[in-house]
Design a protein around this motif. Structure first.
Motif, PDB file in Angstrom:
ATOM      1  N   LEU A  78      99.605  44.878  20.974  1.00  0.00           N
ATOM      2  CA  LEU A  78      98.274  45.155  20.454  1.00  0.00           C
ATOM      3  C   LEU A  78      97.293  44.098  20.962  1.00  0.00           C
ATOM      4  O   LEU A  78      97.697  43.022  21.423  1.00  0.00           O
ATOM      5  CB  LEU A  78      98.284  45.142  18.925  1.00  0.00           C
ATOM      6  CG  LEU A  78      99.129  46.201  18.217  1.00  0.00           C
ATOM      7  CD1 LEU A  78      99.111  45.966  16.704  1.00  0.00           C
ATOM      8  CD2 LEU A  78      98.636  47.604  18.529  1.00  0.00           C
ATOM      9  N   THR A  79      96.009  44.412  20.834  1.00  0.00           N
ATOM     10  CA  THR A  79      94.975  43.459  21.249  1.00  0.00           C
ATOM     11  C   THR A  79      94.161  42.983  20.051  1.00  0.00           C
ATOM     12  O   THR A  79      93.100  42.379  20.230  1.00  0.00           O
ATOM     13  CB  THR A  79      94.042  44.094  22.295  1.00  0.00           C
ATOM     14  OG1 THR A  79      93.465  45.282  21.753  1.00  0.00           O
ATOM     15  CG2 THR A  79      94.802  44.431  23.565  1.00  0.00           C
TER      16      THR A  79
ATOM     17  N   GLN B 252     108.514  37.477  13.740  1.00  0.00           N
ATOM     18  CA  GLN B 252     108.727  38.312  14.925  1.00  0.00           C
ATOM     19  C   GLN B 252     107.476  39.103  15.291  1.00  0.00           C
ATOM     20  O   GLN B 252     107.314  39.514  16.448  1.00  0.00           O
ATOM     21  CB  GLN B 252     109.888  39.281  14.677  1.00  0.00           C
ATOM     22  CG  GLN B 252     111.252  38.634  14.566  1.00  0.00           C
ATOM     23  CD  GLN B 252     112.323  39.602  14.092  1.00  0.00           C
ATOM     24  OE1 GLN B 252     112.023  40.737  13.704  1.00  0.00           O
ATOM     25  NE2 GLN B 252     113.568  39.169  14.113  1.00  0.00           N
ATOM     26  N   TRP B 253     106.600  39.313  14.306  1.00  0.00           N
ATOM     27  CA  TRP B 253     105.370  40.077  14.576  1.00  0.00           C
ATOM     28  C   TRP B 253     104.462  39.372  15.584  1.00  0.00           C
ATOM     29  O   TRP B 253     103.579  40.004  16.170  1.00  0.00           O
ATOM     30  CB  TRP B 253     104.611  40.315  13.277  1.00  0.00           C
ATOM     31  CG  TRP B 253     105.224  41.360  12.405  1.00  0.00           C
ATOM     32  CD1 TRP B 253     106.037  41.171  11.330  1.00  0.00           C
ATOM     33  CD2 TRP B 253     105.076  42.783  12.533  1.00  0.00           C
ATOM     34  NE1 TRP B 253     106.407  42.382  10.778  1.00  0.00           N
ATOM     35  CE2 TRP B 253     105.824  43.379  11.499  1.00  0.00           C
ATOM     36  CE3 TRP B 253     104.382  43.596  13.418  1.00  0.00           C
ATOM     37  CZ2 TRP B 253     105.899  44.759  11.338  1.00  0.00           C
ATOM     38  CZ3 TRP B 253     104.450  44.975  13.262  1.00  0.00           C
ATOM     39  CH2 TRP B 253     105.205  45.536  12.226  1.00  0.00           C
ATOM     40  N   ALA B 254     104.672  38.083  15.799  1.00  0.00           N
ATOM     41  CA  ALA B 254     103.835  37.345  16.757  1.00  0.00           C
ATOM     42  C   ALA B 254     103.911  37.936  18.156  1.00  0.00           C
ATOM     43  O   ALA B 254     102.955  37.850  18.936  1.00  0.00           O
ATOM     44  CB  ALA B 254     104.240  35.873  16.776  1.00  0.00           C
ATOM     45  N   THR B 255     105.050  38.542  18.486  1.00  0.00           N
ATOM     46  CA  THR B 255     105.226  39.093  19.836  1.00  0.00           C
ATOM     47  C   THR B 255     104.564  40.459  19.998  1.00  0.00           C
ATOM     48  O   THR B 255     104.546  41.002  21.110  1.00  0.00           O
ATOM     49  CB  THR B 255     106.719  39.223  20.177  1.00  0.00           C
ATOM     50  OG1 THR B 255     107.326  40.183  19.299  1.00  0.00           O
ATOM     51  CG2 THR B 255     107.432  37.882  20.032  1.00  0.00           C
ATOM     52  N   MET B 256     104.025  41.002  18.914  1.00  0.00           N
ATOM     53  CA  MET B 256     103.491  42.357  18.965  1.00  0.00           C
ATOM     54  C   MET B 256     101.991  42.401  19.238  1.00  0.00           C
ATOM     55  O   MET B 256     101.383  43.464  19.221  1.00  0.00           O
ATOM     56  CB  MET B 256     103.798  43.103  17.659  1.00  0.00           C
ATOM     57  CG  MET B 256     105.274  43.075  17.248  1.00  0.00           C
ATOM     58  SD  MET B 256     106.427  43.478  18.584  1.00  0.00           S
ATOM     59  CE  MET B 256     106.066  45.232  18.785  1.00  0.00           C
TER      60      MET B 256
ATOM     61  N   ALA C 105      97.942  51.434  14.146  1.00  0.00           N
ATOM     62  CA  ALA C 105      97.150  50.513  14.969  1.00  0.00           C
ATOM     63  C   ALA C 105      97.336  50.823  16.454  1.00  0.00           C
ATOM     64  O   ALA C 105      96.367  50.820  17.229  1.00  0.00           O
ATOM     65  CB  ALA C 105      97.548  49.068  14.675  1.00  0.00           C
ATOM     66  N   ARG C 106      98.556  51.102  16.854  1.00  0.00           N
ATOM     67  CA  ARG C 106      98.812  51.464  18.254  1.00  0.00           C
ATOM     68  C   ARG C 106      98.081  52.756  18.618  1.00  0.00           C
ATOM     69  O   ARG C 106      97.509  52.877  19.706  1.00  0.00           O
ATOM     70  CB  ARG C 106     100.316  51.626  18.496  1.00  0.00           C
ATOM     71  CG  ARG C 106     101.124  50.353  18.377  1.00  0.00           C
ATOM     72  CD  ARG C 106     102.515  50.535  18.972  1.00  0.00           C
ATOM     73  NE  ARG C 106     102.435  50.809  20.394  1.00  0.00           N
ATOM     74  CZ  ARG C 106     102.360  49.872  21.347  1.00  0.00           C
ATOM     75  NH1 ARG C 106     102.359  48.598  21.010  1.00  0.00           N
ATOM     76  NH2 ARG C 106     102.289  50.212  22.608  1.00  0.00           N
TER      77      ARG C 106
END
Length: 236
Positions: free
Chosen positions: A175-176, A197-201, A91-92
């Motif tokens: 990510l957007t 923790q994925w919320a911060t990504m 994704a990045r």
């Protein structure tokens, strides 16, 4: 997204291959085209050397994914455990190359990438390695009880586990695109706090969803996952 069909690109967990997700293609959930991605060293790519580094995997897999799904067709990425790490880094990379089709990232059975793996199986003897991987995954692979199959599986599984344990996330802005983190309700390997923790990504929406089961909950009723993906598509 309207009536457009979404390509759900599926990245396998350690030791597995595209064959696991090919079963998902039999699902009748509307609007979803399941696109399993094969990793080297397994199934039809058995003779190819497995990846040993996430960056190398991303560099090879991303253009393959773009070629398969097209430049502008809507895409979502799904990965479980090691597959979640691969999906996130892909994704990045899609963001880096300004691919316009990525709509959503689904990460399953995985803590946020910044947490790393503290307990390791790399370097252990075969017997200790198999026991620890079984404990990590919360299930016993059928090949573990078949010496011939285990001999074939071990090099692949060792490469996958080492790739996962040595992984460090790529530096850069969040990510957007939206992220949905999925987890089995009785997952003894990944806690809810770790999955969240994925919320911060991402700078976009984040959602946490639990499904009945243990760490490998996705081996049963894949329609549950595909319905969640379909719901996400309908909202965009």
């Amino acid at each position: 997204m309207g009536a457009e069909q979404l390509s759900l690109v599926c990245l396998p967990f350690a030791g597995s291959g595209a064959g696991f997700f090919r079963e998902w293609k039999k699902s009748e959930v509307a609007g979803i085209r399941v696109c399993p991605i094969q990793l080297p060293g397994r199934e039809e790519l058995f003779l190819e050397k497995p990846f040993e580094d996430v960056a190398d995997a991303v560099a090879e897999l991303t253009p393959r994914i773009v070629a398969e799904v097209g430049v502008r067709n809507p895409i979502a990425l799904f990965g479980h455990s090691l597959g979640a790490v691969l999906a996130y880094e892909i994704a990045r990379e899609l963001g880096r190359i300004a691919h316009p089709g990525l709509h959503h990232l689904y990460v399953s059975g995985s803590p946020g990438p910044q947490s790393g793996r503290t307990e390791r199986a790399t370097g252990l003897s075969d017997e200790e390695f198999v026991a620890k991987v079984q404990r990590f995954a919360g299930y016993r692979h059928a090949a573990f009880d078949n010496p011939g199959l285990l001999e074939v599986l071990l090099p692949i599984l060792r490469a996958d586990v080492a790739m996962h344990e040595n992984y460090r996330p790529t530096a850069g802005p969040p990510l957007t695109v939206p992220i949905t983190a999925l987890r089995g309700t009785r997952d003894g390997l990944v806690s809810r706090a770790q999955a969240e923790q994925w919320a911060t990504m991402t700078e976009a929406e984040f959602e946490y969803r639990e499904l009945q089961g243990v760490h490998m909950y996705l081996t049963e009723e894949p329609e549950r996952i595909l319905r969640i993906v379909a719901e996400g598509c309908a909202c965009r």
